[in-house]
Design a protein around this motif. Structure first.
Motif, PDB file in Angstrom:
ATOM      1  N   GLY A  59       7.894  17.838 -16.042  1.00 47.74           N
ATOM      2  CA  GLY A  59       7.786  18.322 -16.866  1.00 47.74           C
ATOM      3  C   GLY A  59       6.753  18.664 -17.090  1.00 47.74           C
ATOM      4  O   GLY A  59       6.276  20.031 -16.050  1.00 47.74           O
ATOM      5  N   GLU A  60       5.783  19.240 -17.619  1.00 51.23           N
ATOM      6  CA  GLU A  60       4.337  20.137 -18.083  1.00 51.23           C
ATOM      7  C   GLU A  60       3.396  19.759 -18.845  1.00 51.23           C
ATOM      8  O   GLU A  60       3.380  18.870 -19.470  1.00 51.23           O
ATOM      9  N   PHE A  61       2.245  20.162 -18.272  1.00 48.64           N
ATOM     10  CA  PHE A  61       1.163  20.484 -18.848  1.00 48.64           C
ATOM     11  C   PHE A  61       0.506  21.831 -18.663  1.00 48.64           C
ATOM     12  O   PHE A  61       0.250  21.928 -17.905  1.00 48.64           O
ATOM     13  N   LEU A  65       2.852  11.348  -9.985  1.00 49.92           N
ATOM     14  CA  LEU A  65       2.902  10.282  -9.975  1.00 49.92           C
ATOM     15  C   LEU A  65       3.837   9.674 -11.052  1.00 49.92           C
ATOM     16  O   LEU A  65       4.128   9.263 -10.660  1.00 49.92           O
ATOM     17  N   LEU A  66       3.416   9.963 -12.053  1.00 45.20           N
ATOM     18  CA  LEU A  66       4.486   9.790 -13.282  1.00 45.20           C
ATOM     19  C   LEU A  66       5.566  10.036 -13.417  1.00 45.20           C
ATOM     20  O   LEU A  66       6.251   9.366 -13.390  1.00 45.20           O
ATOM     21  N   PHE A  67       5.467  11.463 -12.434  1.00 46.68           N
ATOM     22  CA  PHE A  67       7.428  12.067 -13.173  1.00 46.68           C
ATOM     23  C   PHE A  67       8.215  11.102 -11.321  1.00 46.68           C
ATOM     24  O   PHE A  67       8.966  10.730 -11.188  1.00 46.68           O
ATOM     25  N   LEU A  68       6.427  10.761 -10.150  1.00 44.61           N
ATOM     26  CA  LEU A  68       7.319   9.674  -9.186  1.00 44.61           C
ATOM     27  C   LEU A  68       7.546   8.720  -9.787  1.00 44.61           C
ATOM     28  O   LEU A  68       8.760   7.614  -9.589  1.00 44.61           O
ATOM     29  N   ALA A 126      -2.179  13.237  -4.328  1.00 40.67           N
ATOM     30  CA  ALA A 126      -1.058  13.542  -4.884  1.00 40.67           C
ATOM     31  C   ALA A 126      -2.076  13.632  -6.961  1.00 40.67           C
ATOM     32  O   ALA A 126      -3.020  12.774  -6.747  1.00 40.67           O
ATOM     33  N   ASN A 127      -1.259  14.188  -7.813  1.00 43.76           N
ATOM     34  CA  ASN A 127      -2.358  14.112  -8.731  1.00 43.76           C
ATOM     35  C   ASN A 127      -1.578  13.290 -10.107  1.00 43.76           C
ATOM     36  O   ASN A 127       0.212  12.982  -9.513  1.00 43.76           O
ATOM     37  N   GLN A 164       0.555  -0.981  -0.134  1.00 41.48           N
ATOM     38  CA  GLN A 164      -0.330   0.062   0.215  1.00 41.48           C
ATOM     39  C   GLN A 164       1.027   1.612  -0.013  1.00 41.48           C
ATOM     40  O   GLN A 164       1.601   1.473   0.602  1.00 41.48           O
ATOM     41  N   LEU A 165       0.252   2.459  -0.701  1.00 42.19           N
ATOM     42  CA  LEU A 165       1.315   3.323  -0.786  1.00 42.19           C
ATOM     43  C   LEU A 165       0.171   4.402  -0.317  1.00 42.19           C
ATOM     44  O   LEU A 165      -1.293   4.428   0.036  1.00 42.19           O
ATOM     45  N   ASN A 166       0.886   5.480   0.915  1.00 36.12           N
ATOM     46  CA  ASN A 166      -0.420   6.379   1.821  1.00 36.12           C
ATOM     47  C   ASN A 166      -0.192   7.846   1.205  1.00 36.12           C
ATOM     48  O   ASN A 166       0.863   8.254   0.611  1.00 36.12           O
ATOM     49  N   ILE A 167      -1.306   7.767   0.319  1.00 39.89           N
ATOM     50  CA  ILE A 167      -1.755   9.319  -0.385  1.00 39.89           C
ATOM     51  C   ILE A 167      -3.134   9.917   0.247  1.00 39.89           C
ATOM     52  O   ILE A 167      -4.250   8.899  -0.073  1.00 39.89           O
ATOM     53  N   PRO A 168      -2.614  10.729   0.960  1.00 43.75           N
ATOM     54  CA  PRO A 168      -4.007  11.042   1.794  1.00 43.75           C
ATOM     55  C   PRO A 168      -5.336  11.881   0.416  1.00 43.75           C
ATOM     56  O   PRO A 168      -4.484  12.015  -1.059  1.00 43.75           O
ATOM     57  N   SER A 169      -6.454  11.412   0.649  1.00 38.61           N
ATOM     58  CA  SER A 169      -7.254  12.751   0.458  1.00 38.61           C
ATOM     59  C   SER A 169      -7.465  13.700  -0.140  1.00 38.61           C
ATOM     60  O   SER A 169      -5.961  14.283   0.539  1.00 38.61           O
ATOM     61  N   ARG A 170      -7.744  14.261  -1.242  1.00 40.73           N
ATOM     62  CA  ARG A 170      -7.580  15.860  -1.196  1.00 40.73           C
ATOM     63  C   ARG A 170      -8.190  16.513  -0.280  1.00 40.73           C
ATOM     64  O   ARG A 170      -9.255  15.997   0.378  1.00 40.73           O
TER      65      ARG A 170
END
Length: 133
Positions: A78-80, A45-48, A40-41, A26-32
């Motif tokens: 990167g950029e979006f 996570l892509l860059f991670l 986390a967007n 499991q990875l601990n990422i809280p809610s918004r």
């Protein structure tokens, strides 16, 4: 190797599971702060993923060459722009320390860049297919 990631989200509840060949973690990422969605967007996570892949692959490739690494730092970015548009200007920087001369470590970095699976997946541009449950 079969890899999957699963997200389960409801009000103030966000869970992330990772599975590689049946080994689940499991990875601990809280809610918004709003309670829904992930704090986390996907871009983060892509860059991670890029940074983690390169870090792990450096240790793997160093071991094959009998090099001991004492420190690895990888920063991917990167950029979006607009919603629905793909990212661009994806780059990453690497700094490593180990028991080999700088020229050997630089060669290790260059070699690992050629064999890093996540990087090569993005460079190839594979298709992504939506299926329904």
């Amino acid at each position: 190797m079969k890899i999957s990631a699963k997200v389960s989200n409801s009000l103030n509840h966000h869970e992330v599971w990772l599975d590689t060949n049946g080994t689940v973690s499991q990875l601990n990422i809280p809610s918004r702060p709003t309670g829904f969605g992930s704090s986390a967007n996907g871009g983060e996570l892509l860059f991670l993923s890029l940074a983690t892949c390169f870090c792990n692959d450096l240790y793997r490739e160093a071991a094959k060459k009998d090099i001991t690494l004492s420190k690895v730092e990888v920063e991917a970015s990167g950029e979006f722009t607009a919603e629905g548009e793909p990212g661009f200007n994806l780059t990453y920087e690497v700094a490593i320390e180990g028991d080999a001369p700088k020229s050997v470590l630089d060669t290790l970095i260059a070699h690992t860049d050629k064999v890093a699976e996540i990087h090569n997946t993005l460079r190839k541009g594979v298709s992504v297919t939506l299926t329904s449950k």
